[in-house]
Design an enzyme around this catalytic site. Structure first.
Site, PDB file in Angstrom:
ATOM      1  CG  ASP A   1    -124.481 -39.404 -35.529  1.00  0.00           C
ATOM      2  OD1 ASP A   1    -124.901 -39.962 -34.488  1.00  0.00           O
ATOM      3  OD2 ASP A   1    -124.219 -38.184 -35.585  1.00  0.00           O
TER       4      ASP A   1
ATOM      5  CB  SER B   1    -126.205 -33.683 -32.078  1.00  0.00           C
ATOM      6  OG  SER B   1    -125.139 -32.874 -32.506  1.00  0.00           O
TER       7      SER B   1
END
Length: 187
Positions: free
Chosen positions: A39, A133
């Site tokens: 990620d 995020s």
């Protein structure tokens, strides 16, 4: 890749930032939307940031593996919500979190297949949340210097006891960053 991503900088107030459209971005070629493995991505700005003319922005060191110490306090920041499914904030917030061993984290939450590429933080009733995020997890490496060791990735809810936040472990991706950014500067 052409981008519709906008990047804001120069203020902790979301409405006072300078906003530019990114020239492009690179998402890790092995990013898995199910497990959140790999990620990480890079954003290319249209021009270099001028740190000398804007005292509100500064570069940060890219953390090394030796900067990640279990039990150390790390700081996450972002404009995400302050509670699960809450409303995003308009002023940058930060939270100090305890870095925990990945082995402990694996007992408390699901991790990607290669747990050496993540790190976890757990401080009961403190956490990052939706909208954070992609934000930084940083540690102080000397009196006037900070290093980014992680990138906010995922968690279960927000600020729940015994539910760690999972972060992409930045030092595990140094070669990928160097290869895709054309730079190998640590600090």
């Amino acid at each position: 890749m052409q981008s519709d991503i906008e990047v804001g900088y120069g203020s902790i107030d979301i409405y006072s930032m300078t906003v530019v459209r990114a020239r492009g971005f690179i998402i890790h070629e092995n990013y898995d939307t199910i497990t959140q493995a790999n990620d990480i991505g890079l954003i290319e700005l249209p021009t270099d940031l001028n740190y000398e003319s804007n005292s509100s922005i500064r570069p940060i060191c890219l953390g090394q593996e030796s900067d990640i110490i279990d039990g150390v306090k790390a700081v996450a920041s972002g404009w995400g919500t302050t509670s699960y499914m809450g409303t995003p904030v308009t002023r940058l917030r930060e939270v100090a979190l305890d870095v925990i061993p990945v082995t402990q984290c694996a007992r408390l939450t699901l991790l990607p297949d290669d747990p050496s590429k993540v790190l976890c933080a757990l401080t009961n009733y403190k956490d990052t949340c939706q909208g954070d995020s992609g934000g930084p997890l940083i540690v102080k490496i000397c009196p006037d210097r900070w290093a980014q060791i992680g990138i906010v990735s995922y968690g279960e809810g927000c600020a729940q006891p015994d539910k760690p936040g999972v972060y992409t472990r930045l030092p595990a991706y140094r070669n990928w960053i160097d290869l895709n950014s054309g730079s190998s500067t640590t600090c």
